[in-house]
Design an enzyme around this catalytic site. Sequence first.
Site, PDB file in Angstrom:
ATOM      1  N   MET A 188      39.662  41.947  39.223  1.00  0.00           N
ATOM      2  CA  MET A 188      38.452  41.544  39.913  1.00  0.00           C
ATOM      3  C   MET A 188      37.756  42.795  40.439  1.00  0.00           C
ATOM      4  SD  MET A 188      37.964  39.137  43.262  1.00  0.00           S
ATOM      5  CE  MET A 188      38.419  40.333  44.495  1.00  0.00           C
ATOM      6  N   PRO A 189      36.796  43.317  39.691  1.00  0.00           N
ATOM      7  CA  PRO A 189      36.046  44.451  40.222  1.00  0.00           C
ATOM      8  C   PRO A 189      35.092  44.001  41.330  1.00  0.00           C
ATOM      9  CG  PRO A 189      35.308  43.900  38.004  1.00  0.00           C
ATOM     10  CD  PRO A 189      36.445  42.983  38.338  1.00  0.00           C
ATOM     11  N   LEU A 190      34.886  44.890  42.258  1.00  0.00           N
ATOM     12  CA  LEU A 190      33.948  44.647  43.355  1.00  0.00           C
ATOM     13  C   LEU A 190      32.858  45.696  43.285  1.00  0.00           C
ATOM     14  CD1 LEU A 190      33.062  43.378  46.088  1.00  0.00           C
ATOM     15  CD2 LEU A 190      34.575  45.053  47.180  1.00  0.00           C
TER      16      LEU A 190
END
Length: 87
Positions: A1-3
């Site tokens: 899950m990239p932010l």
Amino acid sequence: MPLARIDLRKGKTAAYRQQVGQVVYDAMLSVGVPQDDRFQIIQEHDTDGLIYDPGYLGIARTDDFICIQVTWNEGRTLEQTHSGIFQ
């Protein structure tokens, strides 16, 4: 899950901020981020809250400067994530 954290100067419209977020999301999809894996923080700053050099390395920057920071850790596959205890 990239932010993705997107910082820009205060005063842009909601449509502008949404478009910037969409461009960042599209770029992330193009490098393999799964569909709907979209987590973004878009923060606006006053003049004194976003400091940058307008001419560093010979690149002209205006008050339309945007800083995009992506935190991306390689982790588990979708299959591993969905088979975990936190379903």
